[in-house]
Design a protein around this motif. Structure first.
Motif, PDB file in Angstrom:
ATOM      1  N   GLU A   1      41.856  28.175  45.899  1.00  0.00           N
ATOM      2  CA  GLU A   1      40.418  26.975  44.791  1.00  0.00           C
ATOM      3  C   GLU A   1      39.190  27.659  44.801  1.00  0.00           C
ATOM      4  O   GLU A   1      38.975  27.402  43.715  1.00  0.00           O
ATOM      5  CB  GLU A   1      39.775  26.236  46.341  1.00  0.00           C
ATOM      6  N   PHE A   2      38.867  28.979  45.687  1.00  0.00           N
ATOM      7  CA  PHE A   2      37.573  29.816  45.223  1.00  0.00           C
ATOM      8  C   PHE A   2      38.414  30.540  43.437  1.00  0.00           C
ATOM      9  O   PHE A   2      36.738  30.543  42.692  1.00  0.00           O
ATOM     10  CB  PHE A   2      37.552  30.734  46.176  1.00  0.00           C
ATOM     11  N   ALA A   3      39.141  31.296  43.725  1.00  0.00           N
ATOM     12  CA  ALA A   3      39.739  31.800  42.586  1.00  0.00           C
ATOM     13  C   ALA A   3      39.784  30.962  41.475  1.00  0.00           C
ATOM     14  O   ALA A   3      39.077  31.362  40.124  1.00  0.00           O
ATOM     15  CB  ALA A   3      41.246  32.499  43.036  1.00  0.00           C
ATOM     16  N   SER A   4      40.170  29.547  41.206  1.00  0.00           N
ATOM     17  CA  SER A   4      39.833  28.667  40.635  1.00  0.00           C
ATOM     18  C   SER A   4      38.846  28.419  40.251  1.00  0.00           C
ATOM     19  O   SER A   4      38.175  28.678  38.724  1.00  0.00           O
ATOM     20  CB  SER A   4      40.676  27.219  40.475  1.00  0.00           C
ATOM     21  N   PHE A   5      37.819  28.015  40.543  1.00  0.00           N
ATOM     22  CA  PHE A   5      36.033  27.945  40.339  1.00  0.00           C
ATOM     23  C   PHE A   5      35.644  29.297  39.827  1.00  0.00           C
ATOM     24  O   PHE A   5      34.783  29.243  38.603  1.00  0.00           O
ATOM     25  CB  PHE A   5      34.852  27.628  41.997  1.00  0.00           C
ATOM     26  N   LEU A   6      35.828  30.877  40.112  1.00  0.00           N
ATOM     27  CA  LEU A   6      35.645  31.900  39.391  1.00  0.00           C
ATOM     28  C   LEU A   6      36.338  32.122  38.199  1.00  0.00           C
ATOM     29  O   LEU A   6      35.497  32.605  37.642  1.00  0.00           O
ATOM     30  CB  LEU A   6      35.526  32.832  40.595  1.00  0.00           C
ATOM     31  N   ALA A   7      37.516  31.521  38.168  1.00  0.00           N
ATOM     32  CA  ALA A   7      38.400  32.144  37.052  1.00  0.00           C
ATOM     33  C   ALA A   7      37.385  30.594  35.801  1.00  0.00           C
ATOM     34  O   ALA A   7      37.864  30.501  34.514  1.00  0.00           O
ATOM     35  CB  ALA A   7      39.656  31.597  36.922  1.00  0.00           C
ATOM     36  N   GLY A   8      36.750  29.743  35.895  1.00  0.00           N
ATOM     37  CA  GLY A   8      36.046  28.663  35.661  1.00  0.00           C
ATOM     38  C   GLY A   8      36.857  27.514  35.219  1.00  0.00           C
ATOM     39  O   GLY A   8      37.011  26.954  33.975  1.00  0.00           O
ATOM     40  N   GLU A   9      38.051  26.818  35.554  1.00  0.00           N
ATOM     41  CA  GLU A   9      39.449  25.873  35.006  1.00  0.00           C
ATOM     42  C   GLU A   9      38.778  25.276  36.458  1.00  0.00           C
ATOM     43  O   GLU A   9      38.076  25.571  37.887  1.00  0.00           O
ATOM     44  CB  GLU A   9      40.748  26.749  36.792  1.00  0.00           C
ATOM     45  N   PRO A  10      38.800  24.292  36.874  1.00  0.00           N
ATOM     46  CA  PRO A  10      39.464  22.568  37.230  1.00  0.00           C
ATOM     47  C   PRO A  10      39.618  23.084  39.228  1.00  0.00           C
ATOM     48  O   PRO A  10      40.077  24.130  38.445  1.00  0.00           O
ATOM     49  CB  PRO A  10      40.488  21.258  36.871  1.00  0.00           C
TER      50      PRO A  10
ATOM     51  N   HIS B   1      46.237  25.596  42.519  1.00  0.00           N
ATOM     52  CA  HIS B   1      47.010  25.914  41.977  1.00  0.00           C
ATOM     53  C   HIS B   1      46.956  26.761  40.897  1.00  0.00           C
ATOM     54  O   HIS B   1      47.142  26.069  39.760  1.00  0.00           O
ATOM     55  CB  HIS B   1      48.608  24.526  42.155  1.00  0.00           C
ATOM     56  N   PRO B   2      45.610  27.114  40.479  1.00  0.00           N
ATOM     57  CA  PRO B   2      45.328  26.955  39.012  1.00  0.00           C
ATOM     58  C   PRO B   2      45.991  28.007  38.252  1.00  0.00           C
ATOM     59  O   PRO B   2      46.826  29.022  39.182  1.00  0.00           O
ATOM     60  CB  PRO B   2      43.799  27.789  39.721  1.00  0.00           C
ATOM     61  N   ALA B   3      46.075  27.491  37.039  1.00  0.00           N
ATOM     62  CA  ALA B   3      47.133  28.898  35.806  1.00  0.00           C
ATOM     63  C   ALA B   3      46.097  30.221  36.276  1.00  0.00           C
ATOM     64  O   ALA B   3      46.784  30.851  34.886  1.00  0.00           O
ATOM     65  CB  ALA B   3      46.684  28.310  34.994  1.00  0.00           C
ATOM     66  N   CYS B   4      44.755  30.822  36.227  1.00  0.00           N
ATOM     67  CA  CYS B   4      44.803  31.761  36.245  1.00  0.00           C
ATOM     68  C   CYS B   4      45.372  33.137  37.183  1.00  0.00           C
ATOM     69  O   CYS B   4      45.545  34.320  36.696  1.00  0.00           O
ATOM     70  CB  CYS B   4      43.444  32.028  36.869  1.00  0.00           C
ATOM     71  N   THR B   5      46.416  32.815  37.439  1.00  0.00           N
ATOM     72  CA  THR B   5      46.964  33.573  38.929  1.00  0.00           C
ATOM     73  C   THR B   5      48.097  33.321  38.775  1.00  0.00           C
ATOM     74  O   THR B   5      49.239  32.049  38.334  1.00  0.00           O
ATOM     75  CB  THR B   5      46.849  33.676  40.293  1.00  0.00           C
ATOM     76  N   HIS B   6      49.603  34.469  38.415  1.00  0.00           N
ATOM     77  CA  HIS B   6      51.170  33.957  38.669  1.00  0.00           C
ATOM     78  C   HIS B   6      51.688  33.021  40.403  1.00  0.00           C
ATOM     79  O   HIS B   6      51.024  33.002  41.151  1.00  0.00           O
ATOM     80  CB  HIS B   6      51.927  35.268  39.150  1.00  0.00           C
ATOM     81  N   ALA B   7      52.465  31.909  39.817  1.00  0.00           N
ATOM     82  CA  ALA B   7      52.521  31.160  41.127  1.00  0.00           C
ATOM     83  C   ALA B   7      52.940  31.567  42.373  1.00  0.00           C
ATOM     84  O   ALA B   7      52.426  30.513  42.743  1.00  0.00           O
ATOM     85  CB  ALA B   7      53.579  29.890  40.190  1.00  0.00           C
TER      86      ALA B   7
ATOM     87  N   ALA C   1      37.904  37.813  51.219  1.00  0.00           N
ATOM     88  CA  ALA C   1      36.638  37.164  50.349  1.00  0.00           C
ATOM     89  C   ALA C   1      37.112  38.051  49.181  1.00  0.00           C
ATOM     90  O   ALA C   1      37.171  37.968  47.720  1.00  0.00           O
ATOM     91  CB  ALA C   1      35.921  36.850  50.471  1.00  0.00           C
ATOM     92  N   PRO C   2      36.703  39.811  49.372  1.00  0.00           N
ATOM     93  CA  PRO C   2      36.637  40.428  48.179  1.00  0.00           C
ATOM     94  C   PRO C   2      37.790  39.811  47.544  1.00  0.00           C
ATOM     95  O   PRO C   2      37.838  41.264  46.289  1.00  0.00           O
ATOM     96  CB  PRO C   2      36.722  41.459  49.087  1.00  0.00           C
ATOM     97  N   LEU C   3      38.680  40.375  47.929  1.00  0.00           N
ATOM     98  CA  LEU C   3      40.537  39.898  46.651  1.00  0.00           C
ATOM     99  C   LEU C   3      40.460  39.195  45.824  1.00  0.00           C
ATOM    100  O   LEU C   3      41.120  39.466  44.913  1.00  0.00           O
ATOM    101  CB  LEU C   3      41.632  40.119  47.771  1.00  0.00           C
ATOM    102  N   ILE C   4      39.644  37.887  46.624  1.00  0.00           N
ATOM    103  CA  ILE C   4      40.345  36.448  44.875  1.00  0.00           C
ATOM    104  C   ILE C   4      39.583  37.002  43.570  1.00  0.00           C
ATOM    105  O   ILE C   4      40.458  36.658  43.344  1.00  0.00           O
ATOM    106  CB  ILE C   4      38.640  35.384  45.673  1.00  0.00           C
ATOM    107  N   PRO C   5      38.635  37.659  43.335  1.00  0.00           N
ATOM    108  CA  PRO C   5      38.195  38.175  41.868  1.00  0.00           C
ATOM    109  C   PRO C   5      39.734  39.255  41.214  1.00  0.00           C
ATOM    110  O   PRO C   5      40.460  38.980  40.272  1.00  0.00           O
ATOM    111  CB  PRO C   5      37.608  38.884  41.819  1.00  0.00           C
ATOM    112  N   SER C   6      40.044  39.960  42.289  1.00  0.00           N
ATOM    113  CA  SER C   6      41.954  40.925  41.646  1.00  0.00           C
ATOM    114  C   SER C   6      42.679  40.036  41.200  1.00  0.00           C
ATOM    115  O   SER C   6      43.595  40.643  40.456  1.00  0.00           O
ATOM    116  CB  SER C   6      42.202  41.433  43.174  1.00  0.00           C
TER     117      SER C   6
END
Length: 222
Positions: free
Chosen positions: A27-36, A40-46, A68-73
């Motif tokens: 969920e935090f990754a989806s926010f950082l990626a600018g997604e809803p 299950h954001p589209a910014c990361t392989h399923a 947490a520090p791994l999220i942007p990766s």
């Protein structure tokens, strides 16, 4: 939503309606990626996203902040190479197989052998040819390996659902198994598993296309 809405969320288990309720890894990754807002954001392989969700949920509250520090990766890791699913699955199983319960060892040994068959087919190798890391970890659980070899040899069914069903279930079994194993450092093991899954996925990203050379540069160098 703005940065004040998210502030610095404490990672917690499960899904959350919005950042005020907390956030899981994806969920935090989806926010950082600018997604809803989604786990299950589209910014990361399923499959990698599934690994991250499982590790997030199975890590203790005390150890989860380390993730947490791994999220942007994981943002932008969306390779389409068919090697990704069996390779990431293999990495997760390799971490888990020596320490999980015997029941899980049987399940994971089968999944590893099936995934290795997929890799052998992709690479044009004999179907019984295993990657060195997989062969080594199977040697640590001889009873489960013997049973798994017999089971997979008897089964003549194809495995078209490996990516959609078998791999995600094997990953969850591996992560949950580590979290419940009689080991002193389950959080550390889960952290390393996630790091390896991220690195494996990254390795299959297509190489960036070279930047076009401007006409001015061409004229200057001729």
């Amino acid at each position: 939503m703005n940065n004040l809405d998210l502030a610095v969320p404490v990672l917690s288990r499960g899904k959350h309606r919005n950042p005020r309720k907390g956030a899981c890894f994806m969920e935090f990754a989806s926010f950082l990626a600018g997604e809803p807002w989604s786990d299950h954001p589209a910014c990361t392989h399923a499959l990698l996203a599934g690994v991250a969700r499982d590790v997030n949920d199975c890590t203790t509250d005390a150890g989860r902040s380390r993730l947490a520090p791994l999220i942007p990766s994981v943002i932008g890791l969306t390779p389409e190479d068919p090697h990704v699913v069996p390779r990431v699955t293999a990495r997760c199983i390799q971490h888990a197989l020596p320490v999980v319960s015997q029941e899980r060892q049987y399940i994971l040994a089968v999944a590893l052998l099936v995934g290795e068959k997929h890799l052998a087919d992709l690479d044009g190798r004999p179907l019984g040819d295993l990657e060195a890391a997989s062969a080594a970890v199977l040697e640590t659980v001889p009873a489960a390996t013997k049973w798994a070899r017999s089971f997979t040899a008897r089964s003549h069914r194809s495995t078209p659902d490996f990516a959609r069903r078998t791999a995600p279930r094997a990953v969850s079994c591996a992560v949950e198994g580590i979290s419940q194993a009689c080991v002193r450092d389950p959080d550390d093991r889960l952290y390393k598993l996630l790091v390896d899954a991220i690195e494996e996925t990254k390795a299959w990203m297509p190489a960036p296309e070279p930047a076009p050379v401007s006409p001015e540069v061409v004229r200057f160098t001729v």
